[in-house]
Design an enzyme around this catalytic site. Structure first.
Site, PDB file in Angstrom:
ATOM      1  N   HIS A   1     -50.832   0.379  66.491  1.00 50.23           N
ATOM      2  CA  HIS A   1     -49.723   1.283  66.802  1.00 50.23           C
ATOM      3  C   HIS A   1     -50.329   2.591  67.311  1.00 50.23           C
ATOM      4  O   HIS A   1     -50.865   3.375  66.532  1.00 50.23           O
ATOM      5  CB  HIS A   1     -48.876   1.529  65.559  1.00 50.23           C
ATOM      6  CG  HIS A   1     -48.253   0.278  65.000  1.00 50.23           C
ATOM      7  ND1 HIS A   1     -47.005  -0.153  65.375  1.00 50.23           N
ATOM      8  CD2 HIS A   1     -48.731  -0.641  64.117  1.00 50.23           C
ATOM      9  CE1 HIS A   1     -46.725  -1.291  64.731  1.00 50.23           C
ATOM     10  NE2 HIS A   1     -47.764  -1.610  63.969  1.00 50.23           N
ATOM     11  N   LEU A   2     -50.268   2.792  68.611  1.00 52.40           N
ATOM     12  CA  LEU A   2     -50.811   4.014  69.201  1.00 52.40           C
ATOM     13  C   LEU A   2     -49.768   5.126  69.282  1.00 52.40           C
ATOM     14  O   LEU A   2     -50.060   6.228  69.740  1.00 52.40           O
ATOM     15  CB  LEU A   2     -51.401   3.728  70.587  1.00 52.40           C
ATOM     16  CG  LEU A   2     -52.609   2.783  70.597  1.00 52.40           C
ATOM     17  CD1 LEU A   2     -53.169   2.637  72.008  1.00 52.40           C
ATOM     18  CD2 LEU A   2     -53.697   3.258  69.638  1.00 52.40           C
TER      19      LEU A   2
ATOM     20  N   ASN B   1     -42.852  -0.328  68.787  1.00 57.71           N
ATOM     21  CA  ASN B   1     -41.927   0.449  67.958  1.00 57.71           C
ATOM     22  C   ASN B   1     -42.228   1.942  68.052  1.00 57.71           C
ATOM     23  O   ASN B   1     -42.622   2.612  67.099  1.00 57.71           O
ATOM     24  CB  ASN B   1     -41.936  -0.026  66.505  1.00 57.71           C
ATOM     25  CG  ASN B   1     -43.311  -0.042  65.869  1.00 57.71           C
ATOM     26  OD1 ASN B   1     -44.329  -0.078  66.559  1.00 57.71           O
ATOM     27  ND2 ASN B   1     -43.356  -0.021  64.550  1.00 57.71           N
TER      28      ASN B   1
ATOM     29  N   HIS C   1     -50.031   7.867  60.349  1.00 56.49           N
ATOM     30  CA  HIS C   1     -48.958   8.797  60.009  1.00 56.49           C
ATOM     31  C   HIS C   1     -49.567  10.179  59.854  1.00 56.49           C
ATOM     32  O   HIS C   1     -50.782  10.329  59.686  1.00 56.49           O
ATOM     33  CB  HIS C   1     -48.278   8.395  58.700  1.00 56.49           C
ATOM     34  CG  HIS C   1     -47.563   7.085  58.759  1.00 56.49           C
ATOM     35  ND1 HIS C   1     -46.390   6.912  59.442  1.00 56.49           N
ATOM     36  CD2 HIS C   1     -47.865   5.869  58.219  1.00 56.49           C
ATOM     37  CE1 HIS C   1     -45.973   5.658  59.317  1.00 56.49           C
ATOM     38  NE2 HIS C   1     -46.869   4.996  58.590  1.00 56.49           N
TER      39      HIS C   1
ATOM     40  N   ASP D   1     -53.529  -3.719  62.261  1.00 54.94           N
ATOM     41  CA  ASP D   1     -52.199  -3.135  62.086  1.00 54.94           C
ATOM     42  C   ASP D   1     -52.339  -1.617  61.922  1.00 54.94           C
ATOM     43  O   ASP D   1     -51.649  -0.995  61.104  1.00 54.94           O
ATOM     44  CB  ASP D   1     -51.465  -3.764  60.905  1.00 54.94           C
ATOM     45  CG  ASP D   1     -49.977  -3.400  60.874  1.00 54.94           C
ATOM     46  OD1 ASP D   1     -49.477  -2.853  61.879  1.00 54.94           O
ATOM     47  OD2 ASP D   1     -49.325  -3.658  59.840  1.00 54.94           O
TER      48      ASP D   1
ATOM     49  N   GLY E   1     -48.073   2.036  55.802  1.00 55.09           N
ATOM     50  CA  GLY E   1     -49.037   1.932  56.888  1.00 55.09           C
ATOM     51  C   GLY E   1     -50.171   2.929  56.767  1.00 55.09           C
ATOM     52  O   GLY E   1     -50.026   3.998  56.177  1.00 55.09           O
TER      53      GLY E   1
ATOM     54  N   HIS F   1     -49.710 -10.230  60.644  1.00 53.14           N
ATOM     55  CA  HIS F   1     -50.238  -9.809  59.332  1.00 53.14           C
ATOM     56  C   HIS F   1     -49.782 -10.723  58.180  1.00 53.14           C
ATOM     57  O   HIS F   1     -49.107 -10.293  57.245  1.00 53.14           O
ATOM     58  CB  HIS F   1     -49.881  -8.348  59.031  1.00 53.14           C
ATOM     59  CG  HIS F   1     -48.516  -7.898  59.468  1.00 53.14           C
ATOM     60  ND1 HIS F   1     -47.349  -8.569  59.140  1.00 53.14           N
ATOM     61  CD2 HIS F   1     -48.125  -6.844  60.226  1.00 53.14           C
ATOM     62  CE1 HIS F   1     -46.312  -7.946  59.654  1.00 53.14           C
ATOM     63  NE2 HIS F   1     -46.754  -6.893  60.324  1.00 53.14           N
TER      64      HIS F   1
ATOM     65  N   HIS G   1     -53.195  -5.903  67.467  1.00 54.42           N
ATOM     66  CA  HIS G   1     -52.060  -5.359  66.723  1.00 54.42           C
ATOM     67  C   HIS G   1     -52.370  -3.943  66.244  1.00 54.42           C
ATOM     68  O   HIS G   1     -52.891  -3.731  65.155  1.00 54.42           O
ATOM     69  CB  HIS G   1     -51.748  -6.259  65.521  1.00 54.42           C
ATOM     70  CG  HIS G   1     -50.485  -5.925  64.814  1.00 54.42           C
ATOM     71  ND1 HIS G   1     -49.680  -6.885  64.233  1.00 54.42           N
ATOM     72  CD2 HIS G   1     -49.857  -4.746  64.581  1.00 54.42           C
ATOM     73  CE1 HIS G   1     -48.623  -6.296  63.684  1.00 54.42           C
ATOM     74  NE2 HIS G   1     -48.724  -5.000  63.872  1.00 54.42           N
TER      75      HIS G   1
ATOM     76  N   ASP H   1     -42.079  -5.927  66.080  1.00 53.85           N
ATOM     77  CA  ASP H   1     -42.904  -5.629  64.908  1.00 53.85           C
ATOM     78  C   ASP H   1     -42.396  -4.394  64.165  1.00 53.85           C
ATOM     79  O   ASP H   1     -42.015  -3.387  64.764  1.00 53.85           O
ATOM     80  CB  ASP H   1     -44.364  -5.409  65.304  1.00 53.85           C
ATOM     81  CG  ASP H   1     -45.237  -5.187  64.089  1.00 53.85           C
ATOM     82  OD1 ASP H   1     -45.303  -6.095  63.252  1.00 53.85           O
ATOM     83  OD2 ASP H   1     -45.820  -4.099  63.969  1.00 53.85           O
TER      84      ASP H   1
END
Length: 429
Positions: free
Chosen positions: A64-65, A96, A311, A307, A326, A234, A62, A154
């Protein structure tokens, strides 16, 4: 040129077989060719692992690339470098993105990018709905054929029960799990942190634990009705953990994951109004934190995930209520769980390694997480006692926001081996 590598005299912990022993591991090309005492070292480079722990390559199911479309936050290159630095040999990236990963053509384009820039292996998770809007099914059949390992919306809860039922049934046709972000959208609207004593004292609108509980309850019932494998992302509340525990006792195809932050930190950290601690689901109170840890110990929770949600500095450097939720985790995950769960005697090492290797591999249906002869040589080598200070300026990730900034951790990956090649050694990727 030597094509063989021997990892010498390490302590192999292999949850897939239950092994915990001192041995050598020989790698020829991309494959493990021998395991045992004093394996053949002819024509091989030697990596001395004396005093170190050798495990199957860590897997984070899990992350986020951020690609396609959000390269200011993260790229395949920067994210997989961060993964290698943290000891991960494989990650699964969430859909996403912009555009959303909701069709085979986007999956194929991302696979091309991964092949060109990835330092570690990257699996792709496709969306359940087009544009993550929860209204129309994504091209799940095409994406399954293109090789996605799971489906998820997600970041958003699928509010429509009938849609979620259909999505589960469709995912089940392709033998893929549904990874479920469980927070009822109506109950959390406008909330910035866990609803409780701290949120009331700070004057911030909260996201109540019952929002997660209701969502988990619904989707366990849908899992029972459809027979589809549902994986709770999560997990963060005591009732949700208990419901997953009961579902497993009934023999349902229900699994769960937890993050280091939800097992280590609580909403007390938000008294500083520091956006680094803002995350969804939110950091909860101590009773919830304890329940999640207990779920990991007793096998209710199947995987530890980060997760990882990078940013830009500008996005997080603002008023708490305006900051996005995040933070990054790939480079701190192993160190935090070793420090706060293993070295405290709370969770045994075999359990930690299992939930970061063989268990997520099984959930995703990938051939990984097992150190045996004939398998691909994806290995993580860690120093359980290495002390280091978290410094986000040294992160390979583009994201620099971490709740663990300046913490002194005990335990770190010192080498990462992917397909028989050392991609990280002593922190250098």
């Amino acid at each position: 040129m030597k094509v063989a590598l021997v990892v010498k005299n390490g302590r192999l912990i292999n949850p897939a077989t239950g092994e915990d022993k001192i041995c050598d591991i020989r790698i020829d090309g991309t494959k493990i060719t021998a395991i045992g005492p004093d394996v053949d070292i002819q024509d091989a480079d030697i990596l001395d692992a004396t005093g170190l722990v050798v495990t199957p390559g860590l897997i984070d199911m899990h992350v986020h690339l951020r690609q396609p479309g959000q390269s200011a936050k993260e790229t395949i290159e920067s994210g997989t470098k961060a993964a290698a630095a943290g000891g991960f040999t494989r990650v699964a990236t969430m859909p996403n993105t912009k555009p959303v990963i909701d069709s085979a053509i986007i999956v194929d384009g991302l696979k091309y990018k991964i092949a060109a820039e990835g330092v570690v292996k990257v699996d792709i998770i496709g969306s359940l709905s087009k544009g993550l809007e929860g209204k129309e099914l994504s091209s799940m059949g095409g994406m399954a054929k293109a090789g996605v390992v799971a489906f998820s919306d997600d970041g958003r809860y699928v509010q429509n029960c009938d849609f979620m039922r259909k999505a589960m049934e469709y995912a089940g046709m392709f033998g893929k799990i549904v990874i479920d972000h469980c927070e009822d959208a109506d109950l959390i609207e406008g909330g910035h942190m866990h609803e409780g004593v701290v949120s009331h004292e700070l004057g911030l609108k909260g996201r109540p634990a019952v929002a997660e509980d209701i969502a988990v309850a619904r989707d366990i019932l849908l899992a029972e009705a459809t027979g589809t494998a549902v994986h709770i992302a999560h997990i963060s509340t005591k009732n949700a953990v208990q419901m997953v525990r009961q579902a497993k006792a009934k023999g349902l195809k229900v699994t769960a994951e937890a993050t280091p932050q939800h097992m280590i930190l609580t909403d007390e950290a938000l008294r500083s109004y520091d956006p680094r601690f803002k995350v969804n689901p939110p950091l909860r109170s101590e009773e919830h934190r304890k329940a999640v840890v207990e779920g990991l110990v007793d096998g209710t929770i199947d995987a530890i995930v980060t997760d990882h949600a990078p940013h830009t500095i500008e996005e997080k450097d603002c008023e708490f209520s305006l900051a996005p939720s995040g933070f990054v985790g790939l480079e701190t995950s192993l160190g935090t769980v070793l420090t706060y769960l293993y070295h405290t005697g709370t969770v045994d090492l075999m359990t930690l390694i299992r939930t970061m290797t063989s268990s997520p591999a099984a959930l995703l249906g990938v051939d990984a997480g097992n150190v045996t002869v004939g398998k691909t040589a994806d290995l993580t080598i860690m120093d359980l006692n290495k002390e280091w200070t978290v410094d986000s300026d040294k992160f390979y990730s583009k994201g620099k926001s971490t709740p663990f900034e300046d913490m002194i951790l005990k335990g770190k990956a010192v080498a990462t081996i992917v397909d028989g090649k050392i991609v990280m050694k002593d922190g250098e990727v």
